[in-house]
Design a protein around this motif. Structure first.
Motif, PDB file in Angstrom:
ATOM      1  N   VAL A 110       0.841  -1.209   0.000  1.00 11.69           N
ATOM      2  CA  VAL A 110       0.000   0.000   0.000  1.00 11.69           C
ATOM      3  C   VAL A 110       0.872   1.252   0.000  1.00 11.69           C
ATOM      4  CG1 VAL A 110      -1.702   1.316   1.310  1.00 11.69           C
ATOM      5  CG2 VAL A 110      -1.925  -1.168   1.120  1.00 11.69           C
ATOM      6  N   GLY A 111       1.925   1.251   0.825  1.00 12.51           N
ATOM      7  CA  GLY A 111       2.820   2.400   0.864  1.00 12.51           C
ATOM      8  C   GLY A 111       3.528   2.630  -0.452  1.00 12.51           C
ATOM      9  N   GLY A 112       3.961   1.542  -1.100  1.00 10.86           N
ATOM     10  CA  GLY A 112       4.610   1.667  -2.405  1.00 10.86           C
ATOM     11  C   GLY A 112       3.679   2.226  -3.464  1.00 10.86           C
ATOM     12  N   LEU A 113       2.427   1.776  -3.457  1.00  8.71           N
ATOM     13  CA  LEU A 113       1.449   2.290  -4.417  1.00  8.71           C
ATOM     14  C   LEU A 113       1.193   3.783  -4.191  1.00  8.71           C
ATOM     15  CD1 LEU A 113      -1.127  -0.669  -4.428  1.00  8.71           C
ATOM     16  CD2 LEU A 113       0.414  -0.020  -6.289  1.00  8.71           C
ATOM     17  N   MET A 114       1.136   4.193  -2.924  1.00  8.51           N
ATOM     18  CA  MET A 114       0.916   5.609  -2.620  1.00  8.51           C
ATOM     19  C   MET A 114       2.102   6.465  -3.048  1.00  8.51           C
ATOM     20  SD  MET A 114      -0.887   5.277   1.141  1.00  8.51           S
ATOM     21  CE  MET A 114      -1.020   7.055   1.328  1.00  8.51           C
ATOM     22  N   LEU A 115       3.303   5.871  -3.083  1.00 11.67           N
ATOM     23  CA  LEU A 115       4.501   6.608  -3.496  1.00 11.67           C
ATOM     24  C   LEU A 115       4.793   6.462  -4.991  1.00 11.67           C
ATOM     25  CD1 LEU A 115       6.838   5.750  -0.479  1.00 11.67           C
ATOM     26  CD2 LEU A 115       5.680   7.922  -0.942  1.00 11.67           C
ATOM     27  N   GLY A 116       3.866   5.813  -5.715  1.00 15.34           N
ATOM     28  CA  GLY A 116       4.021   5.711  -7.158  1.00 15.34           C
ATOM     29  C   GLY A 116       4.839   4.539  -7.638  1.00 15.34           C
ATOM     30  N   GLN A 117       5.142   3.588  -6.743  1.00 15.79           N
ATOM     31  CA  GLN A 117       5.890   2.401  -7.150  1.00 15.79           C
ATOM     32  C   GLN A 117       4.936   1.355  -7.727  1.00 15.79           C
ATOM     33  OE1 GLN A 117       9.219   2.097  -7.157  1.00 15.79           O
ATOM     34  NE2 GLN A 117       9.412   4.171  -6.335  1.00 15.79           N
ATOM     35  N   ASP A 118       5.468   0.527  -8.627  1.00 16.35           N
ATOM     36  CA  ASP A 118       4.660  -0.504  -9.273  1.00 16.35           C
ATOM     37  C   ASP A 118       4.584  -1.730  -8.362  1.00 16.35           C
ATOM     38  OD1 ASP A 118       3.220  -2.023 -11.025  1.00 16.35           O
ATOM     39  OD2 ASP A 118       4.920  -2.511 -12.339  1.00 16.35           O
ATOM     40  N   MET A 119       3.802  -1.612  -7.287  1.00 14.18           N
ATOM     41  CA  MET A 119       3.685  -2.694  -6.317  1.00 14.18           C
ATOM     42  C   MET A 119       2.391  -3.487  -6.483  1.00 14.18           C
ATOM     43  SD  MET A 119       6.372  -2.948  -4.409  1.00 14.18           S
ATOM     44  CE  MET A 119       5.680  -4.046  -3.176  1.00 14.18           C
ATOM     45  N   TYR A 120       1.608  -3.155  -7.502  1.00 14.12           N
ATOM     46  CA  TYR A 120       0.359  -3.906  -7.711  1.00 14.12           C
ATOM     47  C   TYR A 120       0.672  -5.188  -8.465  1.00 14.12           C
ATOM     48  CZ  TYR A 120      -4.593  -4.774  -8.419  1.00 14.12           C
ATOM     49  OH  TYR A 120      -5.848  -5.326  -8.379  1.00 14.12           O
TER      50      TYR A 120
END
Length: 269
Positions: free
Chosen positions: A136-146
């Motif tokens: 969730v934190g990575g997605l909020m920071l724009g990382q491709d964690m999905y």
């Protein structure tokens, strides 16, 4: 529902007793793990964050992201770190489960193996929660964690969880009966992180060396976990989940047999 003729009226079945033991031990471990140490949650989150920060800093010098094919370096690194920590903590925490619950063995319903199973289950739940925080934190920071394939991610995560259980079952007996084994296991934790392809990809290594490194089951699980996040990711040659599960089931079976064989010595140690 008809009464079980083999169980006296009012008495609990063996499964009900075992379930009660597991629940009580789980709650005891959960309270101890999350509330006894005020910094417990902080270190569970800070350790992988610090490792990611260090590796990103190193990447700026060696350009490690160029070695990862069809995957962003930071999400690739986070997936590897969290998967490795799941296995490592299952092994390390399981190693101290018997000695940490020694007082409970005075009750005949409590067996040493129960302490390992409940501790591993709790550790897996905590690591899963921390991993979700990172996603969730990575997605909020724009990382491709999905994840591109959530089923594969969950399957690989569960597989790594089971590997940690197998290692914990074996080390809990070995380290309790031979204390020197525990020291050796703690020492190999860092080398194991390096040779498992957690922080740098193994693809760039010579084939003859890779054949030996892939005898370690951890890279098989980590590469499958990463493949679930990046569907076009080029996994390390030789990645085989059949080999992974054969190794894992062998460890679990060996660990259970060791607990059965040395149960009296574990209680008396």
């Amino acid at each position: 529902m008809a009464d079980n003729p083999t169980v006296p009226r009012g008495a609990r079945t063996p499964w009900q007793v075992t379930r009660s033991v597991w629940y009580a031990m789980f709650m005891r471990e959960a309270i101890s793990r999350t509330m006894a140490d005020r910094m417990g949650w902080f270190w569970m989150i800070f350790e992988p964050v610090a490792m990611v920060g260090i590796m990103v800093a190193i990447r700026s010098f060696i350009r490690g992201d160029q070695l990862v094919v069809n995957a962003e370096f930071i999400p690739w690194l986070i997936a590897g770190l969290m998967g490795f920590y799941l296995v490592r903590e299952g092994m390390i925490r399981g190693m101290g489960a018997v000695s940490g619950n020694k007082a409970l063995f005075a009750y005949r319903q409590v067996q040493p193996v129960d302490s390992v199973l409940t501790r591993n289950f709790l550790e897996g739940m905590l690591r899963t929660f921390v991993f979700l925080i990172f996603i969730v934190g990575g997605l909020m920071l724009g990382q491709d964690m999905y994840p591109d394939n959530a089923i594969r991610v969950m399957s690989a995560w569960f597989s790594l969880w089971c590997l940690g259980l197998g290692l914990g079952l074996v080390t809990s007996v070995s380290a309790t009966l031979v204390p020197e084994v525990g020291k050796i296991i703690s020492m190999i934790s860092l080398p194991l992180l390096i040779i498992s392809g957690v922080i740098l990809p193994l693809n760039s290594l010579p084939h003859w060396l890779l054949e030996y490194l892939m005898l370690n089951p951890i890279p098989h699980g980590l590469e499958t976990l990463r493949l679930g996040f990046f569907e076009n990711y080029h996994v390390v040659p030789g990645t085989d989940m059949l080999y992974f599960w054969m190794f894992t089931l062998t460890l679990i079976s060996l660990g259970l047999l060791m607990h059965l064989r040395f149960v009296d010595r574990l209680k008396a140690s």
